[in-house]
Every structure is written in C-alpha cells, then in structure tokens.
Design a protein around this motif. Structure first.
Motif, mmCIF file in Angstrom:
data_model
loop_
_atom_site.group_PDB
_atom_site.id
_atom_site.type_symbol
_atom_site.label_atom_id
_atom_site.label_comp_id
_atom_site.label_asym_id
_atom_site.label_seq_id
_atom_site.Cartn_x
_atom_site.Cartn_y
_atom_site.Cartn_z
ATOM 1 N N THR A 186 -2.608 0.735 -4.341
ATOM 2 C CA THR A 186 -2.111 -0.569 -3.921
ATOM 3 C C THR A 186 -1.404 -1.212 -5.107
ATOM 4 O O THR A 186 -1.956 -1.267 -6.199
ATOM 5 N N ASN A 217 -1.690 6.233 -1.729
ATOM 6 C CA ASN A 217 -2.868 5.422 -1.377
ATOM 7 C C ASN A 217 -3.237 4.365 -2.403
ATOM 8 O O ASN A 217 -4.216 3.644 -2.210
ATOM 9 N N ASN A 225 2.010 4.512 0.998
ATOM 10 C CA ASN A 225 1.675 5.493 2.042
ATOM 11 C C ASN A 225 2.528 6.763 1.897
ATOM 12 O O ASN A 225 3.318 6.890 0.963
ATOM 13 N N HIS A 243 0.872 -1.163 0.000
ATOM 14 C CA HIS A 243 0.000 0.000 0.000
ATOM 15 C C HIS A 243 0.917 1.223 0.000
ATOM 16 O O HIS A 243 1.833 1.308 0.822
#
Lengths: 190, 190
Positions: free
Chosen positions: B145, B143, B94, B92
């Motif tokens: 994936t 954000n 971030n 993911h």
C-alpha cells in the motif's frame, strides 16, 4: 497532377501505404483528392486494414525484439525498435486518457507511454526506472495521436540515460529524460 | 497488558479504529494478540467495514473539497485534503500495477498517483502539469500500500510547486516535485 481513375488510384494507394504504413485515411484523401469514404472503400477493395490495425501488426512484430517487458504491458504500440539504441511508439488519445471537463490528455498518460518505451528499448531482463525529468510542452487533446521517440544518450555499467521526445504531428508536446537501472541477472524478490 | 476478553477487546478495537481509521487488520491482530480471523469476526460483529471500504468512505467525503478534477479521475483514494496546502492519497498495488515478470510496481503508477494528487490539491477550475522531476527510491511490490503525501512548497501567479513523498509503511519509495499551471478561468478548446 490530374485526378486518377479508380484503378490507377487504388494502385497508387497501395504503393503509398507500402512506403508509409502510418499514413492516415485523411492524408490519403487529401493526396488523391477524394473523400475519406472513397479511401476506405479503396482500402477494403485492396484488403488493406485500417491504420490502427496496421500499427498493431507492426507492433506485434517488434515484440519479439523486446526483452525487458511483455508486449501487452507496453503503453502504446511500438512501431520501431533498435535494441539499446532507439524506439518509437504510438498512442491514440481516447476518452480514458483525458480529463472529462477539458478533454486534455492527462500527464501520466504521456509519462506512461515514454516510460514504458524506455523499458522496452533496453534489451536486458530487468529494467527499472531510477529517476526522470519531464516537461509537458503542449496540450494534447482527445483523439490526437502521440508519437514518442526514445533514444539512448548515455550508457554506463548500471544505467541507461534515455531521452524521449513525443510529438502530435510535427509539434513537440512532451520532453523527458529517464535514467534507467538495468541488470542482466534475475533478482530475487524480498 | 493482559490479553483482553472478547467484549473488552471489541470495545478496544472500536476505539482504536475510531482514532486511526487506516489501521490494518494485521496491525490490530498484533496489537490485541489474536488472529486476523478473530479481528475480522470482531469487525463484522461491530459492523465496521474492511480497511479498503473505510478508505473509500473517507475519500468520497473529500471529493466535495476537490475542484480541479472528478473524484473518479484521481488515481488512488484521497484520505485527506486541505485545498492548496496539502493532501494525502492511498493506493493498493494490484496485479495490474506491476510488471508480470518481477511483480515490481511500474513507475508510471507511482507517478500517476502523485500527479493526480497534485491536481486534486489545487482548488482551481483548470490545473495542468507543466514539468516534473521524480525519483524512484525503493522498489514497491505487489500487494503493498502506497501513501502519497503532497504539499505546496511554492505558489506564484500561474504556478504551484508541489512536493510529493510516497511511502510504503515508513519507507520513502518515491520523491517528486511537480510544477503545476493553473488558471481560474475556463479555457477555450482549440
């Protein structure tokens, strides 16, 4: 050369560090034939910080000359930069950078040092990596210091091609070519 | 299909997650024509953890099947591994993985995911990266994936060649070839 007395040695150490700010305490101890502890005491007396701090002080000055990336986002300390031409950074390989079971530096750490140095080198607001070819030539181990030297080998309208050679002492450990896209205009997200 | 009543919907959500553990709450909300909040309540009632936790649960099971690297040293969660053949991991993206100023994922993050997946894939005690060619095909943003899929395309006495394709949803964002050195014997340091 006869071994120097304390005052003369401290004077000589100051001159040596001025001319070569990245000399290690170990190298100084060999050169002046005293223990590392003595060198540390001499530096404390002379109010010269340890190597790590000296590197960071140089790196912070260089951050003003870097446009494409925040200083804190660079992997390693940039000790030299000529915008769009060449740049050098240093990393110290710590516990987090090695595989636990064999204490060998992880490939992506050397890649990250080289890649972020390429971004830092290019004096444009937006710089992104397009492609890269890398070779891991020698194992790098825990507590070694890696010096990455990047230089532009080609420039076109949209791309810089940058070669990075990374060394531990004088041994080439990593060789990479990075094709970097750049634009002088801010891009829209989305 | 008419919209389901609550009990029927919860039953259907459980079956859907069982057959596709990596379905997102957003995808479920579209499929069942309810809000994401409703899906979250349904999952809570069914005692099904959120996606991130489901991925980690699968990853932990896979770590038993990985020999060359500690599970905690892999960049990303390994959701599937057939030793020496293929493996898949998820990260993911971030705040720490993007450039502050444009929120685009940093190249070395995708490289690290792909490279550590190659190490994890090979079922040998010592695995090191020899060389690599990578292409960054599409920007990856905060954000999102990333799903990396690695598969062996060649094997010799000393090397595996592994191709990694990384996707955001169905879009190819990264393509890499990694030549990995391996040995079945523990090496001495030094």
């Amino acid at each position: 050369m006869p071994k120097l007395k304390k005052t003369a040695r401290r004077h000589a150490i100051r001159k040596e560090i001025e001319s070569n700010p990245f000399v290690t305490d170990y190298e100084l101890s060999t050169q002046f034939e005293v223990s590392i502890q003595t060198i540390r005491l001499d530096r404390t007396h002379l109010e010269i910080p340890e190597l790590r701090k000296r590197i960071q002080q140089v790196a912070e000055k260089n951050y003003d000359r870097i446009r494409s990336i925040e200083g804190s986002e660079i992997i390693g300390d940039v000790i030299d930069v000529s915008p769009n031409e060449h740049a050098t950074s240093i990393i110290h390989v710590n516990e987090e950078s090695v595989f636990t079971r064999n204490q060998i530096a992880r490939g992506h750490v050397l890649f990250a040092q080289a890649n972020s140095l390429c971004v830092a080198l290019i004096h444009q607001p937006i710089v992104l990596t397009q492609s890269s070819e890398v070779k891991f030539i020698h194992k790098v181990r825990l507590n070694e210091t890696v010096r990455a030297e990047a230089r532009t080998i080609n420039k076109s309208d949209q791309y810089y091609t940058i070669e990075v050679k990374s060394y531990v002492r004088e041994d080439l450990v990593f060789l990479g070519t990075f094709k970097m896209y750049y634009t002088s205009e801010d891009e829209q997200n989305g």
